[in-house]
Design a protein around this motif. Structure first.
Motif, PDB file in Angstrom:
ATOM      1  N   SER A  74      20.627   5.316 -60.194  1.00  0.00           N
ATOM      2  CA  SER A  74      20.493   6.623 -59.574  1.00  0.00           C
ATOM      3  C   SER A  74      19.438   6.580 -58.480  1.00  0.00           C
ATOM      4  O   SER A  74      18.573   5.722 -58.453  1.00  0.00           O
ATOM      5  N   PHE A  75      19.529   7.557 -57.573  1.00  0.00           N
ATOM      6  CA  PHE A  75      18.577   7.631 -56.463  1.00  0.00           C
ATOM      7  C   PHE A  75      17.206   8.084 -56.950  1.00  0.00           C
ATOM      8  O   PHE A  75      16.191   7.652 -56.438  1.00  0.00           O
ATOM      9  N   ALA A  76      17.187   8.940 -57.958  1.00  0.00           N
ATOM     10  CA  ALA A  76      15.916   9.454 -58.470  1.00  0.00           C
ATOM     11  C   ALA A  76      16.041   9.755 -59.957  1.00  0.00           C
ATOM     12  O   ALA A  76      17.120  10.034 -60.457  1.00  0.00           O
ATOM     13  N   VAL A  77      14.928   9.689 -60.653  1.00  0.00           N
ATOM     14  CA  VAL A  77      14.891  10.084 -62.052  1.00  0.00           C
ATOM     15  C   VAL A  77      15.038  11.602 -62.106  1.00  0.00           C
ATOM     16  O   VAL A  77      14.438  12.326 -61.310  1.00  0.00           O
ATOM     17  N   ASP A  78      15.828  12.092 -63.018  1.00  0.00           N
ATOM     18  CA  ASP A  78      16.038  13.532 -63.159  1.00  0.00           C
ATOM     19  C   ASP A  78      14.831  14.184 -63.819  1.00  0.00           C
ATOM     20  O   ASP A  78      14.297  13.658 -64.798  1.00  0.00           O
ATOM     21  N   GLN A  79      14.440  15.321 -63.290  1.00  0.00           N
ATOM     22  CA  GLN A  79      13.312  16.071 -63.835  1.00  0.00           C
ATOM     23  C   GLN A  79      13.527  16.399 -65.310  1.00  0.00           C
ATOM     24  O   GLN A  79      12.627  16.261 -66.136  1.00  0.00           O
ATOM     25  N   GLY A  80      14.733  16.787 -65.669  1.00  0.00           N
ATOM     26  CA  GLY A  80      15.034  17.138 -67.054  1.00  0.00           C
ATOM     27  C   GLY A  80      14.972  15.950 -68.002  1.00  0.00           C
ATOM     28  O   GLY A  80      14.682  16.103 -69.184  1.00  0.00           O
ATOM     29  N   VAL A 105       1.097  14.949 -67.601  1.00  0.00           N
ATOM     30  CA  VAL A 105       0.659  16.328 -67.861  1.00  0.00           C
ATOM     31  C   VAL A 105       1.409  17.323 -66.988  1.00  0.00           C
ATOM     32  O   VAL A 105       1.274  18.530 -67.156  1.00  0.00           O
ATOM     33  N   PHE A 106       2.208  16.821 -66.026  1.00  0.00           N
ATOM     34  CA  PHE A 106       2.983  17.698 -65.149  1.00  0.00           C
ATOM     35  C   PHE A 106       4.266  17.001 -64.740  1.00  0.00           C
ATOM     36  O   PHE A 106       4.258  15.823 -64.377  1.00  0.00           O
ATOM     37  N   VAL A 107       5.374  17.743 -64.810  1.00  0.00           N
ATOM     38  CA  VAL A 107       6.654  17.264 -64.287  1.00  0.00           C
ATOM     39  C   VAL A 107       7.187  18.370 -63.384  1.00  0.00           C
ATOM     40  O   VAL A 107       7.420  19.489 -63.835  1.00  0.00           O
ATOM     41  N   GLY A 108       7.345  18.044 -62.114  1.00  0.00           N
ATOM     42  CA  GLY A 108       7.881  18.992 -61.152  1.00  0.00           C
ATOM     43  C   GLY A 108       9.281  18.598 -60.730  1.00  0.00           C
ATOM     44  O   GLY A 108       9.863  17.643 -61.247  1.00  0.00           O
ATOM     45  N   ARG A 109       9.830  19.335 -59.758  1.00  0.00           N
ATOM     46  CA  ARG A 109      11.177  19.031 -59.274  1.00  0.00           C
ATOM     47  C   ARG A 109      11.258  17.659 -58.616  1.00  0.00           C
ATOM     48  O   ARG A 109      12.283  16.991 -58.692  1.00  0.00           O
ATOM     49  N   ARG A 110      10.163  17.249 -57.965  1.00  0.00           N
ATOM     50  CA  ARG A 110      10.190  15.992 -57.223  1.00  0.00           C
ATOM     51  C   ARG A 110       9.123  14.994 -57.623  1.00  0.00           C
ATOM     52  O   ARG A 110       9.083  13.893 -57.111  1.00  0.00           O
ATOM     53  N   ASP A 128       6.096  10.229 -56.942  1.00  0.00           N
ATOM     54  CA  ASP A 128       7.368  10.829 -56.586  1.00  0.00           C
ATOM     55  C   ASP A 128       8.439  10.343 -57.562  1.00  0.00           C
ATOM     56  O   ASP A 128       8.481   9.146 -57.881  1.00  0.00           O
ATOM     57  N   LEU A 129       9.313  11.240 -58.020  1.00  0.00           N
ATOM     58  CA  LEU A 129      10.367  10.840 -58.960  1.00  0.00           C
ATOM     59  C   LEU A 129      11.316   9.803 -58.360  1.00  0.00           C
ATOM     60  O   LEU A 129      11.893   8.995 -59.079  1.00  0.00           O
ATOM     61  N   ARG A 130      11.453   9.802 -57.033  1.00  0.00           N
ATOM     62  CA  ARG A 130      12.338   8.821 -56.384  1.00  0.00           C
ATOM     63  C   ARG A 130      11.801   7.402 -56.504  1.00  0.00           C
ATOM     64  O   ARG A 130      12.534   6.444 -56.299  1.00  0.00           O
ATOM     65  N   GLN A 131      10.518   7.257 -56.813  1.00  0.00           N
ATOM     66  CA  GLN A 131       9.911   5.938 -56.894  1.00  0.00           C
ATOM     67  C   GLN A 131       9.952   5.352 -58.316  1.00  0.00           C
ATOM     68  O   GLN A 131       9.487   4.241 -58.532  1.00  0.00           O
ATOM     69  N   ILE A 132      10.509   6.103 -59.264  1.00  0.00           N
ATOM     70  CA  ILE A 132      10.595   5.622 -60.646  1.00  0.00           C
ATOM     71  C   ILE A 132      11.966   4.991 -60.857  1.00  0.00           C
ATOM     72  O   ILE A 132      12.994   5.647 -60.701  1.00  0.00           O
ATOM     73  N   SER A 133      11.978   3.728 -61.225  1.00  0.00           N
ATOM     74  CA  SER A 133      13.206   3.027 -61.507  1.00  0.00           C
ATOM     75  C   SER A 133      13.731   3.410 -62.893  1.00  0.00           C
ATOM     76  O   SER A 133      14.892   3.725 -63.076  1.00  0.00           O
ATOM     77  N   SER A 134      12.821   3.346 -63.884  1.00  0.00           N
ATOM     78  CA  SER A 134      13.172   3.753 -65.249  1.00  0.00           C
ATOM     79  C   SER A 134      11.879   4.044 -66.002  1.00  0.00           C
ATOM     80  O   SER A 134      10.787   3.745 -65.537  1.00  0.00           O
TER      81      SER A 134
END
Length: 138
Positions: A74-80, A105-110, A128-134
């Motif tokens: 995926s392009f980014a890890v999903d916030q959910g 301690v915080f999870v935002g949309r991005r 940034d969530l886009r920088q997380i592979s897994s």
């Protein structure tokens, strides 16, 4: 206009620049005193002591999960998907660099933020969530 006035008298190396495509250790001491981001980090540095990690992370490195859907990623890890990892130990594998233990301690949309285990101590970080592979929660 505010930005132009704010940065007009500053030297280039004193300007606070944020690149959302990079992982940052939020080290307040490295930012210039007049940087608004430094002031925000100072306030958030250790928000309400109860959010700090209760102990060091587990003393093992988990195996990174393999890509499942026919080799695509995926392009980014999903916030959910990462939301249940709040206030738990989580091992994060970034797209670039080595994996690390974190306490979110915080999870935002991005993005996510929290504490990252680095050289024997917890350091506040943002990513940034886009920088997380897994990732994997514990």
């Amino acid at each position: 206009m505010y930005i132009d006035n704010y940065f007009r008298d500053m030297e280039e190396e004193d300007i606070c620049i944020y690149d959302p495509n990079e992982i940052y250790e939020l080290e307040v001491e490295d930012l210039p005193p007049q940087c608004p981001y430094r002031q925000m980090v100072s306030i958030m540095r250790f928000p309400q002591g109860s959010q700090q990690p209760p102990s060091p992370p587990p003393n093992f490195t988990p195996q990174q999960p393999q890509a499942q859907q026919f080799g695509t990623t995926s392009f980014a890890v999903d916030q959910g998907a990462i939301q249940p990892c709040l206030f738990r130990f989580v091992y994060i594998w970034p797209r670039r660099g080595r994996g690390f233990w974190a306490w979110l301690v915080f999870v935002g949309r991005r993005s996510v933020s929290g504490f990252r285990w680095n050289m024997g101590s917890w350091r506040y970080f943002g990513m940034d969530l886009r920088q997380i592979s897994s990732f994997q929660c514990f």
